[in-house]
Design a protein around this motif. Structure first.
Motif, short mmCIF file in Angstrom:
data_model
loop_
_atom_site.label_atom_id
_atom_site.label_comp_id
_atom_site.label_asym_id
_atom_site.label_seq_id
_atom_site.Cartn_x
_atom_site.Cartn_y
_atom_site.Cartn_z
N CYS A 299 46.02 -56.62 49.72
CA CYS A 299 46.10 -55.38 48.96
C CYS A 299 47.50 -55.24 48.35
O CYS A 299 48.48 -55.77 48.87
CB CYS A 299 45.79 -54.18 49.84
N GLU B 291 47.38 -49.54 47.62
CA GLU B 291 46.01 -49.82 48.07
C GLU B 291 46.02 -49.94 49.59
O GLU B 291 46.29 -51.00 50.14
CB GLU B 291 45.49 -51.11 47.43
N LYS C 128 40.08 -55.79 38.78
CA LYS C 128 40.89 -54.69 39.29
C LYS C 128 40.94 -53.59 38.24
O LYS C 128 41.07 -53.87 37.05
CB LYS C 128 42.31 -55.17 39.62
N CYS D 127 40.09 -53.82 47.93
CA CYS D 127 41.08 -52.82 48.34
C CYS D 127 41.01 -51.60 47.42
O CYS D 127 40.62 -51.70 46.26
CB CYS D 127 42.48 -53.41 48.25
N ALA D 128 41.42 -50.45 47.94
CA ALA D 128 41.46 -49.22 47.14
C ALA D 128 42.59 -48.33 47.62
O ALA D 128 43.02 -48.40 48.77
CB ALA D 128 40.13 -48.47 47.24
N SER D 129 43.09 -47.48 46.71
CA SER D 129 44.14 -46.53 47.06
C SER D 129 43.55 -45.32 47.78
O SER D 129 42.47 -44.85 47.44
CB SER D 129 44.87 -46.06 45.79
N SER E 272 44.36 -47.52 42.41
CA SER E 272 43.65 -48.68 41.89
C SER E 272 42.54 -49.09 42.84
O SER E 272 42.55 -48.76 44.02
CB SER E 272 44.61 -49.86 41.67
N ILE E 273 41.57 -49.82 42.28
CA ILE E 273 40.50 -50.44 43.05
C ILE E 273 40.52 -51.92 42.69
O ILE E 273 40.47 -52.29 41.52
CB ILE E 273 39.13 -49.83 42.72
N ASN E 274 40.63 -52.75 43.70
CA ASN E 274 40.86 -54.18 43.51
C ASN E 274 39.78 -54.97 44.23
O ASN E 274 39.67 -54.92 45.45
CB ASN E 274 42.26 -54.53 44.05
N CYS F 145 34.78 -46.33 51.14
CA CYS F 145 36.13 -46.68 51.55
C CYS F 145 36.24 -46.61 53.07
O CYS F 145 35.53 -45.83 53.71
CB CYS F 145 37.15 -45.72 50.96
#
Length: 205
Positions: free
Chosen positions: A127, A131, A82, A151-153, A75-77, A175
Motif C-alpha cells: 500500500c 492507503e 489505481k 488497498c484503500a485510504s 485512493s483505491i489501489n 474495506c
C-alpha cells in the motif's frame, strides 16, 4: 413578532447558503458557472485520476457544492489499476475558482494487502501513501465476475453507501483494517457514497 419569526425561519437558510462555482464534466468543455448551493454545504473542486500501472489512463475534474463528508482525499489501489481522489473544499463565496491540487506522490507505507492476478488472489500489494485499509470486490465486467483486491485510504471507507456501490460496481465493495485482511470472506465496511460512482465511471466505463 410571530411574523418576524416566520420570515427568519424562511430566509435564514438562504442567507447562509453559499454561492459556488459549478463545472461538471460532460460532452463539451465545462465553464465555471456561479450556483446557489443548499445551506450546510461547502464549495468544492475535485479531481479523479485513474492509472493503469504507472501510466495515467484518464483524469476527471469538476467543481460543485459538497457536503462536509464528501470533502475527502484518498485512493483505491488494485495493483493493475489505481484511482486517486483529490478534493479541495472551502466555505467562502465563490472560493472554488482554482482546480483541485495534484495528488501527492505516494511511497510504500508498510501496509500490505492481497491483490489478484487473474483468478488467483494471493499476491501481495504494498500500500502507498494514506492507503491504510485493504479492499475487496467482485466486479461484473462484460457479464463475467472478476475478483479485485487491493488497498484503500481510510478516508474513503464508510459504513454507508452499500446500495450505490452495488449499482455502480456490480457488487458490494468492502474495506477492512489490518495486513492481508482482505482474504476470502473479509467484508467490513463499504466505500463512501460519493466516490463509488466516480470510480465506476473512470475504471469501468
Amino acid at each position: 413578532m410571530l411574523l418576524l419569526l416566520i420570515f427568519g425561519i424562511v430566509l435564514l437558510p438562504k442567507a447562509f447558503a453559499l454561492k459556488c462555482y459549478e463545472c461538471l464534466p460532460g460532452l463539451s468543455a465545462c465553464t465555471d458557472t456561479p450556483k446557489d448551493c443548499p445551506s450546510s454545504t461547502h464549495c468544492s473542486a475535485m479531481r479523479v485520476i485513474s492509472y493503469a500501472g504507472s501510466s495515467k489512463l484518464s483524469e476527471l475534474s469538476m467543481k460543485t457544492c459538497a457536503l462536509a463528508e464528501q470533502c475527502v482525499e484518498g485512493s483505491i489501489n488494485f495493483g493493475v489499476s489505481k484511482t486517486v481522489l483529490s478534493t479541495k473544499c472551502c466555505t467562502s463565496e465563490l472560493c472554488n475558482k482554482q482546480p483541485a491540487p495534484d495528488p501527492p506522490k505516494n511511497n510504500p507505507n508498510g501496509k500490505k494487502c492481497y491483490r489478484c492476478d487473474g483468478k488467483t488472489c494471493t499476491g501481495t500489494l504494498n500500500c502507498e501513501g494514506n492507503e491504510d485499509y485493504c479492499v475487496s470486490s467482485e466486479v461484473d465486467v462484460g457479464g463475467n465476475k472478476m475478483t479485485m483486491k487491493g488497498c484503500a485510504s481510510k478516508s474513503l471507507c464508510s459504513s454507508k453507501g452499500s446500495a450505490q456501490i452495488a449499482e455502480g460496481l456490480g457488487s458490494e465493495l468492502s474495506c477492512c483494517q489490518g495486513n492481508y485482511c482482505n482474504s476470502a470472506g473479509a467484508a467490513i465496511a463499504s466505500l463512501v457514497i460519493l466516490v463509488a460512482p466516480l470510480i465506476s465511471l473512470v475504471l469501468f466505463s
